[in-house]
Write an enzyme that holds these catalytic residues in place. Structure first.
Site, mmCIF file in Angstrom:
data_model
loop_
_atom_site.group_PDB
_atom_site.id
_atom_site.type_symbol
_atom_site.label_atom_id
_atom_site.label_comp_id
_atom_site.label_asym_id
_atom_site.label_seq_id
_atom_site.Cartn_x
_atom_site.Cartn_y
_atom_site.Cartn_z
ATOM 1 N N LYS A 198 0.668 -1.079 -0.401
ATOM 2 C CA LYS A 198 0.055 0.234 0.084
ATOM 3 C C LYS A 198 1.158 1.416 -0.077
ATOM 4 O O LYS A 198 2.237 1.108 0.063
ATOM 5 C CB LYS A 198 -0.815 -0.200 1.086
ATOM 6 C CG LYS A 198 -0.279 -0.207 2.264
ATOM 7 C CD LYS A 198 -0.863 -0.300 3.969
ATOM 8 C CE LYS A 198 -0.335 -0.091 4.876
ATOM 9 N NZ LYS A 198 -1.331 -0.298 6.043
ATOM 10 N N TYR B 53 15.932 30.179 6.860
ATOM 11 C CA TYR B 53 15.021 30.742 6.961
ATOM 12 C C TYR B 53 15.073 31.418 8.698
ATOM 13 O O TYR B 53 15.689 30.452 9.533
ATOM 14 C CB TYR B 53 14.032 29.857 7.666
ATOM 15 C CG TYR B 53 13.465 30.040 5.313
ATOM 16 C CD1 TYR B 53 13.137 31.007 5.425
ATOM 17 C CD2 TYR B 53 13.294 29.372 5.020
ATOM 18 C CE1 TYR B 53 12.876 31.044 3.596
ATOM 19 C CE2 TYR B 53 13.042 28.838 3.554
ATOM 20 C CZ TYR B 53 12.935 30.015 3.228
ATOM 21 O OH TYR B 53 11.887 30.390 1.792
#
Ligand SMILES: *Cc1c(COP(=O)(O)O)cnc(C)c1O
Length: 376
Positions: free
Chosen positions: A39, A269
């Site tokens: 999956k 940042y």
């Protein structure tokens, strides 16, 4: 300068997938069917290719979450049985039959609907019935007698397996798994008592396989994480690990830029990092847009020429900055490993998960579609 194939890519070892599958088969023995779970695009290893490898290694069953994933495998030419584990929408029912997918049914109403569909399509639909034995998620909690009545009344829907799923399979300091097994065994015993003998009984995902909890193996197991070479860390008195498995995937990214910054320079940042010395900074082509957890800002590491070096500053969307002062041999056009093994040092998805405060599943599933795949 070597030419790199991509900015960021994963290298997936076909042989290691087959080896992990074989190790699990040897562990559980001949009487137990191993149904690998592919999956979520095979935990981002690529469902089509991983399924091909597993099929040629002898897998007769594969499991996915949803109908769309099952159809994608059929369209990739994957034959054999495919189990759809996480439910389906009403509008997807027809597609189950069209693509020969086997549904897990989670409610008595679901059995009746499947029975009507089978009658309308004039076919018998095999389904696996999931019992909620205490996880409180998918699966029926109906009274056993009601379950049995509904199963018996269905003519065109045929129960092929009874299954359940454990909530705390790697917690050996909690009683939940034992309680779940007791509840599940009540249901299977009641089935047998009235002569209902589904072909399969399955309970175990990776943890009860790798930790050797044989009582949970039934005659089918559903390993996902272990196929990809990982084991969830246990809590409490865990038994020794049984199969020898190893990670299947390495994640690499190119060094885009090298710069020398003096002491006292801010990086990235919010200036999360300030250099304490003259620093050789590598700008590496992977960020949270590729699946590098933002929580690795100022905390994570990468493997650079066999050394672990720190991520300095914030993880940004497209790049990270790493301290390459101690790795002068790496420059622009070389690669570092975000996950991998180099000269005996290992950095794996579990290490990243531990640093980031998450689980290895989430790190693997987080590797985004921007990261290309190479199969070896
Ligand atoms: C995802 C899943 C698995 C596989 O779990 P792992 O811990 O990755 O082995 C097995 N069964 C069900 C029902 C699942 O949803």
């Amino acid at each position: 300068m070597p030419k790199l194939p991509y900015r960021s890519w994963v290298e997936i070892s076909r042989r290691q997938i087959a080896d992990n599958f074989a190790a699990i088969r040897t562990t559980v023995g001949d009487g137990v069917e191993v149904m690998p779970v592919v999956k979520a695009d095979a935990y981002r290893h690529g469902a089509a290719e991983v399924s091909r490898v597993l099929k040629s290694a002898g897998a007769r069953w594969l499991a996915v979450s949803c109908v769309e994933e099952g159809i994608a495998l059929r369209e990739a030419g994957i034959g054999g049985r495919i189990l759809i584990m996480a439910g389906f929408l009403a509008g997807e029912r027809e597609a189950l039959v069209d693509h020969n997918l086997t549904p897990v049914v989670h409610s008595l109403a679901g059995i009746r609907e499947l029975d009507r569909l089978g009658a309308a399509r004039e076919c018998v639909i095999d389904y696996h019935l999931k019992i909620d034995s205490g996880m409180g998620r998918l699966g029926t909690r109906a009274e056993i007698t009601e379950i049995i009545d509904t199963v018996r009344q269905a003519r065109a829907a045929r129960v092929e397996a009874l299954m359940t799923h454990f909530a705390s399979a790697s917690s050996f300091d909690r009683p939940q798994t034992g309680r779940q097994m007791a509840r599940f065994n009540e249901v299977t015993s009641a089935f047998h008592a009235v002569g209902l003998e589904p072909a399969y009984t399955h309970l175990a995902a990776s943890a009860p396989i790798v930790y050797g909890i044989r009582e949970t193996w039934g005659n089918m197991v559903r390993p996902g994480l272990a196929i990809y070479g990982y084991v969830s860390p246990a809590s409490g008195p865990a038994p020794p690990l049984l199969p020898r498995i190893a990670p299947v995937l390495e994640w690499k990214a190119a060094i885009l830029e090298i710069k020398h910054l003096p002491a006292g320079s801010d990086i990235g940042y919010d200036a999360l990092f300030r250099t304490g010395r003259r620093t050789r900074v590598g700008v590496v082509a992977a960020g949270y847009g590729d699946g590098v957890p933002h929580q690795l800002s100022n905390r994570g590491k990468v493997l650079a020429a066999g050394r672990l070096v720190p991520i300095i500053g914030a993880v940004s969307m497209d790049v990270i900055t790493v301290d390459l002062t101690t790795v002068p041999e790496l420059g622009v056009g070389d690669a570092v490993r975000l996950i991998g093994r180099d000269r005996g040092l290992v950095l794996d998805a579990q290490d990243i998960a531990t640093t980031a405060g998450t689980i290895s599943y989430s790190v693997l599933c987080g590797i985004s579609s921007r990261v290309k795949r190479i199969y070896r």
